[in-house]
Every structure is written in C-alpha cells, then in structure tokens.
Design a protein around this motif. Structure first.
Motif, PDB file in Angstrom:
ATOM      1  N   ASN A  60     -26.365  46.314  37.340  1.00 19.50           N
ATOM      2  CA  ASN A  60     -28.050  46.382  38.005  1.00 19.50           C
ATOM      3  C   ASN A  60     -28.741  45.863  36.625  1.00 19.50           C
ATOM      4  N   GLY A  61     -29.218  44.724  36.682  1.00 20.59           N
ATOM      5  CA  GLY A  61     -29.760  43.972  35.636  1.00 20.59           C
ATOM      6  C   GLY A  61     -30.994  43.428  35.585  1.00 20.59           C
ATOM      7  N   PHE A  62     -31.690  43.205  34.442  1.00 22.64           N
ATOM      8  CA  PHE A  62     -32.950  42.732  34.282  1.00 22.64           C
ATOM      9  C   PHE A  62     -32.780  41.497  33.211  1.00 22.64           C
ATOM     10  N   VAL A  63     -33.022  40.293  33.493  1.00 19.87           N
ATOM     11  CA  VAL A  63     -33.145  39.141  32.487  1.00 19.87           C
ATOM     12  C   VAL A  63     -34.284  39.083  31.796  1.00 19.87           C
ATOM     13  N   LEU A  68     -28.960  32.650  33.565  1.00 24.03           N
ATOM     14  CA  LEU A  68     -27.403  32.872  34.215  1.00 24.03           C
ATOM     15  C   LEU A  68     -26.939  32.443  35.373  1.00 24.03           C
ATOM     16  N   ARG A  69     -26.151  32.042  35.751  1.00 19.91           N
ATOM     17  CA  ARG A  69     -25.361  31.693  36.950  1.00 19.91           C
ATOM     18  C   ARG A  69     -24.467  32.744  37.166  1.00 19.91           C
ATOM     19  N   ILE A  70     -24.416  33.256  38.459  1.00 25.85           N
ATOM     20  CA  ILE A  70     -23.049  34.307  38.859  1.00 25.85           C
ATOM     21  C   ILE A  70     -22.535  33.536  40.144  1.00 25.85           C
ATOM     22  N   ARG A  71     -21.200  33.712  40.075  1.00 25.60           N
ATOM     23  CA  ARG A  71     -20.354  33.141  41.111  1.00 25.60           C
ATOM     24  C   ARG A  71     -19.425  34.431  41.328  1.00 25.60           C
ATOM     25  N   MET A  72     -19.918  34.718  42.817  1.00 27.65           N
ATOM     26  CA  MET A  72     -19.015  35.865  43.310  1.00 27.65           C
ATOM     27  C   MET A  72     -17.503  35.560  43.888  1.00 27.65           C
ATOM     28  N   ASP A  73     -16.560  36.253  43.795  1.00 29.69           N
ATOM     29  CA  ASP A  73     -15.226  35.658  44.153  1.00 29.69           C
ATOM     30  C   ASP A  73     -15.104  35.127  45.547  1.00 29.69           C
ATOM     31  N   ASP A  74     -16.210  35.490  46.399  1.00 33.73           N
ATOM     32  CA  ASP A  74     -16.135  34.790  47.808  1.00 33.73           C
ATOM     33  C   ASP A  74     -16.791  33.367  47.581  1.00 33.73           C
ATOM     34  N   GLY A  75     -17.321  32.825  46.472  1.00 31.37           N
ATOM     35  CA  GLY A  75     -17.771  31.551  46.251  1.00 31.37           C
ATOM     36  C   GLY A  75     -19.436  31.758  46.411  1.00 31.37           C
ATOM     37  N   THR A  76     -20.048  32.742  46.987  1.00 35.97           N
ATOM     38  CA  THR A  76     -21.499  32.797  46.804  1.00 35.97           C
ATOM     39  C   THR A  76     -22.046  32.671  45.422  1.00 35.97           C
ATOM     40  N   GLY A  83     -37.324  37.623  33.754  1.00 35.83           N
ATOM     41  CA  GLY A  83     -38.217  38.466  34.775  1.00 35.83           C
ATOM     42  C   GLY A  83     -37.677  38.732  36.106  1.00 35.83           C
ATOM     43  N   GLU A  84     -36.507  38.570  36.346  1.00 32.76           N
ATOM     44  CA  GLU A  84     -35.623  38.799  37.573  1.00 32.76           C
ATOM     45  C   GLU A  84     -34.826  40.016  37.409  1.00 32.76           C
ATOM     46  N   VAL A  85     -34.891  40.823  38.489  1.00 34.64           N
ATOM     47  CA  VAL A  85     -33.802  41.872  38.397  1.00 34.64           C
ATOM     48  C   VAL A  85     -32.808  41.468  39.400  1.00 34.64           C
ATOM     49  N   PHE A  86     -31.636  41.893  39.199  1.00 32.90           N
ATOM     50  CA  PHE A  86     -30.430  41.606  40.105  1.00 32.90           C
ATOM     51  C   PHE A  86     -29.377  42.725  40.152  1.00 32.90           C
ATOM     52  N   VAL A  87     -28.398  42.593  41.318  1.00 31.23           N
ATOM     53  CA  VAL A  87     -27.341  43.525  41.302  1.00 31.23           C
ATOM     54  C   VAL A  87     -26.361  42.330  41.581  1.00 31.23           C
ATOM     55  N   ALA A  88     -25.193  42.702  40.689  1.00 24.97           N
ATOM     56  CA  ALA A  88     -24.029  41.882  40.895  1.00 24.97           C
ATOM     57  C   ALA A  88     -22.997  42.910  40.977  1.00 24.97           C
ATOM     58  N   PRO A  89     -22.075  43.047  42.423  1.00 24.16           N
ATOM     59  CA  PRO A  89     -21.030  44.009  42.336  1.00 24.16           C
ATOM     60  C   PRO A  89     -19.967  43.407  41.595  1.00 24.16           C
ATOM     61  N   PRO A  90     -18.698  44.132  41.529  1.00 26.61           N
ATOM     62  CA  PRO A  90     -17.704  43.748  40.838  1.00 26.61           C
ATOM     63  C   PRO A  90     -16.982  42.486  41.779  1.00 26.61           C
ATOM     64  N   ALA A 102     -28.996  33.895  26.609  1.00 28.18           N
ATOM     65  CA  ALA A 102     -29.512  34.850  27.641  1.00 28.18           C
ATOM     66  C   ALA A 102     -29.518  36.345  27.291  1.00 28.18           C
ATOM     67  N   ILE A 103     -30.645  36.955  27.289  1.00 24.75           N
ATOM     68  CA  ILE A 103     -30.524  38.425  26.981  1.00 24.75           C
ATOM     69  C   ILE A 103     -30.785  39.247  28.414  1.00 24.75           C
ATOM     70  N   VAL A 104     -29.797  40.069  28.609  1.00 24.47           N
ATOM     71  CA  VAL A 104     -29.664  40.774  29.835  1.00 24.47           C
ATOM     72  C   VAL A 104     -29.547  42.343  29.698  1.00 24.47           C
ATOM     73  N   PHE A 105     -30.528  43.167  30.246  1.00 20.44           N
ATOM     74  CA  PHE A 105     -30.582  44.693  30.148  1.00 20.44           C
ATOM     75  C   PHE A 105     -29.801  44.980  31.337  1.00 20.44           C
ATOM     76  N   ASP A 106     -28.885  45.696  31.220  1.00 24.08           N
ATOM     77  CA  ASP A 106     -27.961  46.403  32.529  1.00 24.08           C
ATOM     78  C   ASP A 106     -28.387  47.831  32.678  1.00 24.08           C
ATOM     79  N   PHE A 107     -28.671  48.440  33.603  1.00 26.95           N
ATOM     80  CA  PHE A 107     -28.958  49.818  33.988  1.00 26.95           C
ATOM     81  C   PHE A 107     -27.875  50.483  34.696  1.00 26.95           C
ATOM     82  N   ALA A 108     -26.918  49.810  35.119  1.00 21.75           N
ATOM     83  CA  ALA A 108     -25.910  50.240  36.110  1.00 21.75           C
ATOM     84  C   ALA A 108     -24.890  51.253  35.670  1.00 21.75           C
ATOM     85  N   GLY A 109     -24.957  51.397  34.288  1.00 19.33           N
ATOM     86  CA  GLY A 109     -23.601  52.218  33.661  1.00 19.33           C
ATOM     87  C   GLY A 109     -22.465  51.420  33.518  1.00 19.33           C
TER      88      GLY A 109
END
Length: 120
Positions: A60-63, A68-76, A83-90, A102-109
């Motif tokens: 659970n992050g904030f840039v 950053l570009r994130i690619r999920m294992d399913d290709g998405t 200024g963007e908040v995001f959720v990236a599952p495993p 890139a400086i990213v704050f991660d709140f997910a633990g």
C-alpha cells in the motif's frame, strides 16, 4: 501510548543494487521509504535477494517522487507517479520509468520482509 519516529532516523536500512529501503517499526505498523534509482528493476535488483520469481510483498504505497511501472504476473500493468496512492498485491515486477529516482512510501507492513533473503 503515542509513538513517533522520524524517517530521517530509520530503525533499519537495506541496500540493494540501484536502491535502498529505510524502515521504521512502530506498534502495529512497519513503514518503509524506498529509494529506487533510474534503471532499477525489481527482477534485477531484489529478485536475487528475495529468491522468488516475482515480488511476493503486498504494497500500500504513495509515490512522493519519480515514476514506477508495475506489471502483475497476469500481465496487467499500471504506471504510478508523484502524488498517487496505489495497492499492489503479491505477484508483480516493478521498475523506474525515466531518469529521476523514485521515492515510495509503503504503509502495508510489507517493508518488514522487503529485500530480505528468504528465511532471514
């Protein structure tokens, strides 16, 4: 009890190729500040440390800076920036876009396990 910590004095710093993670541990929260340099890519910089095919940490992050570009294992894929908040599952790869760190704050633990060798 109120707990306060400064990200300028993290409890731990983990260095990896082309980046690092600073971690503050509080009761009920592991907060991470990741710095990824231009050219950083999870599959090249952190995969050898993690020992998994893709990042298995939930974010659970904030840039705060950079992109950053994130690619999920399913290709998405998604691109995230300041200024963007995001959720990236495993189950993902990620990389820096452009020539700015890139400086990213991660709140997910997930910072508790990020860039640590399996079993460490």
């Amino acid at each position: 009890m109120i707990e306060v910590k400064s990200i300028d004095k993290p409890d731990e710093r983990r260095d990896f190729p082309m980046g690092h993670l600073e971690v503050c541990n509080l009761t009920g929260l592991t907060f991470g500040v990741a710095t990824f340099e231009p050219g950083w890519r999870w599959s090249a910089s952190v995969k050898p440390i993690a020992g998994t095919e893709s990042c298995e940490v939930h974010h659970n992050g904030f840039v705060a800076k950079g992109r950053l570009r994130i690619r999920m294992d399913d290709g998405t894929e998604a691109e995230i920036g300041p200024g963007e908040v995001f959720v990236a599952p495993p189950g993902h790869d990620a990389w820096v876009v452009g020539d700015e760190p890139a400086i990213v704050f991660d709140f997910a633990g997930g910072a508790a396990e990020y860039a640590k060798a399996k079993g460490a």
